[in-house]
Design an enzyme around this catalytic site. Structure first.
Site, PDB file in Angstrom:
ATOM      1  CG  ASP A  64      -1.718   1.266   1.385  1.00 20.23           C
ATOM      2  OD1 ASP A  64      -1.592   2.163   0.519  1.00 20.23           O
ATOM      3  OD2 ASP A  64      -2.456   1.380   2.376  1.00 20.23           O
ATOM      4  CB  ILE A  92       1.720   3.978  -7.682  1.00 23.54           C
ATOM      5  CG1 ILE A  92       1.950   2.473  -7.561  1.00 23.54           C
ATOM      6  CG2 ILE A  92       0.695   4.473  -6.668  1.00 23.54           C
ATOM      7  CD1 ILE A  92       2.605   2.057  -6.248  1.00 23.54           C
ATOM      8  CE1 TYR A 158      -2.923  13.549 -14.784  1.00 18.95           C
ATOM      9  CE2 TYR A 158      -1.118  15.047 -14.292  1.00 18.95           C
ATOM     10  CZ  TYR A 158      -1.622  13.766 -14.382  1.00 18.95           C
ATOM     11  OH  TYR A 158      -0.820  12.690 -14.045  1.00 18.95           O
ATOM     12  CE  LYS A 165       1.762  11.141 -12.624  1.00 19.06           C
ATOM     13  NZ  LYS A 165       2.185   9.818 -12.108  1.00 19.06           N
TER      14      LYS A 165
HETATM   15  P1  NAD Z   1      -3.673   1.995 -13.698  1.00 18.63           P
HETATM   16  O1  NAD Z   1      -4.964   2.338 -13.031  1.00 18.63           O
HETATM   17  O2  NAD Z   1      -3.641   0.764 -14.479  1.00 18.63           O
HETATM   18  O3  NAD Z   1      -2.487   1.995 -12.632  1.00 18.63           O
HETATM   19  C1  NAD Z   1      -2.464   2.825 -11.517  1.00 18.63           C
HETATM   20  C2  NAD Z   1      -2.002   1.953 -10.384  1.00 18.63           C
HETATM   21  O4  NAD Z   1      -1.864   2.694  -9.165  1.00 18.63           O
HETATM   22  C3  NAD Z   1      -2.984   0.805 -10.081  1.00 18.63           C
HETATM   23  O5  NAD Z   1      -2.350  -0.422 -10.239  1.00 18.63           O
HETATM   24  C4  NAD Z   1      -3.373   1.052  -8.653  1.00 18.63           C
HETATM   25  O6  NAD Z   1      -3.566  -0.155  -7.927  1.00 18.63           O
HETATM   26  C5  NAD Z   1      -2.144   1.789  -8.147  1.00 18.63           C
HETATM   27  N1  NAD Z   1      -2.412   2.446  -6.866  1.00 18.63           N
HETATM   28  C6  NAD Z   1      -3.282   3.457  -6.594  1.00 18.63           C
HETATM   29  N2  NAD Z   1      -3.280   3.724  -5.283  1.00 18.63           N
HETATM   30  C7  NAD Z   1      -2.379   2.872  -4.720  1.00 18.63           C
HETATM   31  C8  NAD Z   1      -1.917   2.651  -3.389  1.00 18.63           C
HETATM   32  N3  NAD Z   1      -2.388   3.376  -2.345  1.00 18.63           N
HETATM   33  N4  NAD Z   1      -0.977   1.694  -3.174  1.00 18.63           N
HETATM   34  C9  NAD Z   1      -0.489   0.970  -4.202  1.00 18.63           C
HETATM   35  N5  NAD Z   1      -0.890   1.129  -5.473  1.00 18.63           N
HETATM   36  C10 NAD Z   1      -1.821   2.063  -5.726  1.00 18.63           C
HETATM   37  O7  NAD Z   1      -3.320   3.274 -14.596  1.00 18.63           O
HETATM   38  P2  NAD Z   1      -2.003   3.635 -15.424  1.00 18.63           P
HETATM   39  O8  NAD Z   1      -2.457   4.637 -16.405  1.00 18.63           O
HETATM   40  O9  NAD Z   1      -1.309   2.421 -15.868  1.00 18.63           O
HETATM   41  O10 NAD Z   1      -1.127   4.439 -14.345  1.00 18.63           O
HETATM   42  C11 NAD Z   1       0.203   4.085 -14.017  1.00 18.63           C
HETATM   43  C12 NAD Z   1       1.075   5.321 -13.920  1.00 18.63           C
HETATM   44  O11 NAD Z   1       1.187   5.915 -15.208  1.00 18.63           O
HETATM   45  C13 NAD Z   1       0.526   6.408 -12.999  1.00 18.63           C
HETATM   46  O12 NAD Z   1       1.589   7.004 -12.295  1.00 18.63           O
HETATM   47  C14 NAD Z   1      -0.046   7.415 -13.986  1.00 18.63           C
HETATM   48  O13 NAD Z   1      -0.071   8.701 -13.420  1.00 18.63           O
HETATM   49  C15 NAD Z   1       0.949   7.288 -15.098  1.00 18.63           C
HETATM   50  N6  NAD Z   1       0.528   7.807 -16.418  1.00 18.63           N
HETATM   51  C16 NAD Z   1      -0.646   7.400 -16.969  1.00 18.63           C
HETATM   52  C17 NAD Z   1      -1.016   7.893 -18.224  1.00 18.63           C
HETATM   53  C18 NAD Z   1      -2.335   7.506 -18.859  1.00 18.63           C
HETATM   54  O14 NAD Z   1      -2.830   8.255 -19.700  1.00 18.63           O
HETATM   55  N7  NAD Z   1      -2.909   6.348 -18.541  1.00 18.63           N
HETATM   56  C19 NAD Z   1      -0.170   8.773 -18.903  1.00 18.63           C
HETATM   57  C20 NAD Z   1       1.034   9.147 -18.313  1.00 18.63           C
HETATM   58  C21 NAD Z   1       1.378   8.651 -17.058  1.00 18.63           C
HETATM   59  O1  0WE Z   2      -1.949  10.211 -14.257  1.00 14.68           O
HETATM   60  C1  0WE Z   2      -2.963   9.910 -14.826  1.00 14.68           C
HETATM   61  C2  0WE Z   2      -4.110   9.338 -14.048  1.00 14.68           C
HETATM   62  C3  0WE Z   2      -4.318  10.106 -12.791  1.00 14.68           C
HETATM   63  C4  0WE Z   2      -5.458   9.692 -11.901  1.00 14.68           C
HETATM   64  C5  0WE Z   2      -6.686   9.244 -12.362  1.00 14.68           C
HETATM   65  C6  0WE Z   2      -7.694   8.940 -11.453  1.00 14.68           C
HETATM   66  C7  0WE Z   2      -9.048   8.491 -11.885  1.00 14.68           C
HETATM   67  C8  0WE Z   2      -9.811   7.774 -10.812  1.00 14.68           C
HETATM   68  C9  0WE Z   2      -5.278   9.861 -10.557  1.00 14.68           C
HETATM   69  N1  0WE Z   2      -6.251   9.585  -9.659  1.00 14.68           N
HETATM   70  C10 0WE Z   2      -7.438   9.129 -10.080  1.00 14.68           C
HETATM   71  N2  0WE Z   2      -8.392   8.893  -9.138  1.00 14.68           N
HETATM   72  C11 0WE Z   2      -9.572   8.308  -9.437  1.00 14.68           C
HETATM   73  O2  0WE Z   2     -10.458   8.161  -8.560  1.00 14.68           O
HETATM   74  N3  0WE Z   2      -3.057  10.136 -16.183  1.00 14.68           N
HETATM   75  C12 0WE Z   2      -1.950  10.764 -16.855  1.00 14.68           C
HETATM   76  C13 0WE Z   2      -4.253   9.845 -16.980  1.00 14.68           C
HETATM   77  C14 0WE Z   2      -5.049  11.110 -17.042  1.00 14.68           C
HETATM   78  O3  0WE Z   2      -5.839  11.480 -16.008  1.00 14.68           O
HETATM   79  C15 0WE Z   2      -6.363  12.713 -16.306  1.00 14.68           C
HETATM   80  C16 0WE Z   2      -5.890  13.131 -17.571  1.00 14.68           C
HETATM   81  C17 0WE Z   2      -5.033  12.098 -18.030  1.00 14.68           C
HETATM   82  C18 0WE Z   2      -4.283  12.096 -19.311  1.00 14.68           C
HETATM   83  C19 0WE Z   2      -7.206  13.530 -15.569  1.00 14.68           C
HETATM   84  C20 0WE Z   2      -7.600  14.748 -16.093  1.00 14.68           C
HETATM   85  C21 0WE Z   2      -7.134  15.162 -17.330  1.00 14.68           C
HETATM   86  C22 0WE Z   2      -6.279  14.371 -18.071  1.00 14.68           C
END
Ligand code: NAD
Ligand code: 0WE
Length: 266
Positions: A64, A92, A158, A165
């Site tokens: 966690d 995460i 965001y 970030k």
């Molecule tokens: P995802 O939901 O598949 O992964 C997010 C992960 O965070 C999940 O596995 C969740 O279990 C974990 N998490 C959240 N709270 C937690 C906690 N308290 N303890 C342990 N784990 C926890 O989504 P993703 O898009 O694969 O996100 C992974 C990373 O990539 C994040 O840092 C996100 O900000 C980053 N990211 C995502 C995007 C996008 O567009 N999807 C773009 C750029 C960066």
């Molecule tokens: O980093 C991320 C995801 C961030 C994220 C998303 C959620 C959705 C559900 C963090 N916390 C939560 N909590 C929740 O309850 N990204 C880069 C993907 C993402 O998220 C956005 C984006 C993009 C791209 C949110 C707003 C605008 C653009």
């Protein structure tokens, strides 16, 4: 022989087979790495176990990101199974959903900001603290986290995640300076938007993917496979000279200052 043969990799952040961490795990498995995984709570355990089995691993530990005890215990347990660690992946990110819409000034709360920074940012440093001793004496160990363009430019909705970030990316530079003398590299991939669980339920995400694809030099979105391949490179001996790097895997989107006639190539 794969370019990660013999590497022991710990991956935190798999929630589904759409997760960026899953793309990273698949690429590293393909290149010969041995994998260990974490899940955040009992509810997610069986999902992560399924992925682990698919990728030839039976190491699945609770972590966690919001608990120092949990992080400490996780790496203590990992150390019982593995006598060393080469790669730590932090994928995460979390902020309360209400923080990710509308006016950042009106909608951000002290509590929401604290959670976003705690789970998304501090956790990388906290994991590094306990991963570091396991990396002692290994060849070319490294750590990797995931960021988004919102760290360096404003993106609608965001909001406080952008602040988290920005802090994460600064953390990468400070951690690289701190751990470099011990041979540990610290890098970051700033990925383009990808439809993962963390992107579901974000208002207008579909529209964002379309704007992105219309603007990026490559004129398309990026995939978890592409992020996975870049991650495998950065965490392999092929990247032994690279640390403190924020590598964009975004089809070039971050470099575009202006477009005329968005989306068409006429
Ligand atoms: P995802 O939901 O598949 O992964 C997010 C992960 O965070 C999940 O596995 C969740 O279990 C974990 N998490 C959240 N709270 C937690 C906690 N308290 N303890 C342990 N784990 C926890 O989504 P993703 O898009 O694969 O996100 C992974 C990373 O990539 C994040 O840092 C996100 O900000 C980053 N990211 C995502 C995007 C996008 O567009 N999807 C773009 C750029 C960066
Ligand atoms: O980093 C991320 C995801 C961030 C994220 C998303 C959620 C959705 C559900 C963090 N916390 C939560 N909590 C929740 O309850 N990204 C880069 C993907 C993402 O998220 C956005 C984006 C993009 C791209 C949110 C707003 C605008 C653009």
């Amino acid at each position: 022989m794969g370019f990660m043969t013999g590497k022991r990799v710990f991956i935190a952040g798999i929630a589904s087979n759409r997760s960026i961490a899953y793309g990273i795990a698949k690429a590293m498995h393909r290149e010969g790495a041995e994998l260990a995984f974490s899940y955040p709570n009992e509810r997610m355990k069986s999902r992560v176990e399924k992925v682990a089995t698919e990728l030839g691993s039976d190491i699945v530990l609770e972590l966690d990101a919001g608990s120092d005890d949990s992080i400490k215990q996780c790496f203590a347990d990992l150390g019982k199974t593995w006598d060393g660690l080469d790669v730590m992946i932090h994928s995460i990110g979390f902020a309360p959903k209400e923080e990710l819409e509308g006016s950042i000034v009106d909608n951000t709360t002290r509590e929401g900001s604290s959670i976003a920074h705690d789970i998304s940012t501090y956790s990388f440093l906290a994991m590094a603290k306990y991963a570091k001793p396991l990396m002692k004496g290994r060849e070319n160990p490294s750590m990797l986290t995931l960021s988004y363009l919102g760290a360096v430019a404003s993106i609608p909705n965001y909001n406080v995640m952008g602040m988290a970030k920005a802090s994460l990316e600064a953390g990468v530079r400070f951690m690289a300076a701190d751990l470099g003398p011990e041979g540990i590299r610290v890098n970051c991939i700033s990925a383009g938007p990808i439809r993962t669980l963390a992107a579901m339920g974000i208002k207008g995400f579909r529209g964002m993917l379309d704007v992105f694809a219309g603007t990026a030099p490559l004129r398309r979105n990026v995939t978890i496979e592409e992020v996975g391949n870049a991650a495998a490179f950065l965490c392999s001996d092929l990247a032994s000279g690279i640390t403190a790097e924020i590598m964009y895997v975004d089809g070039g989107f971050n470099t575009v200052g202006m477009m005329l006639d968005s989306g068409s190539d006429s």
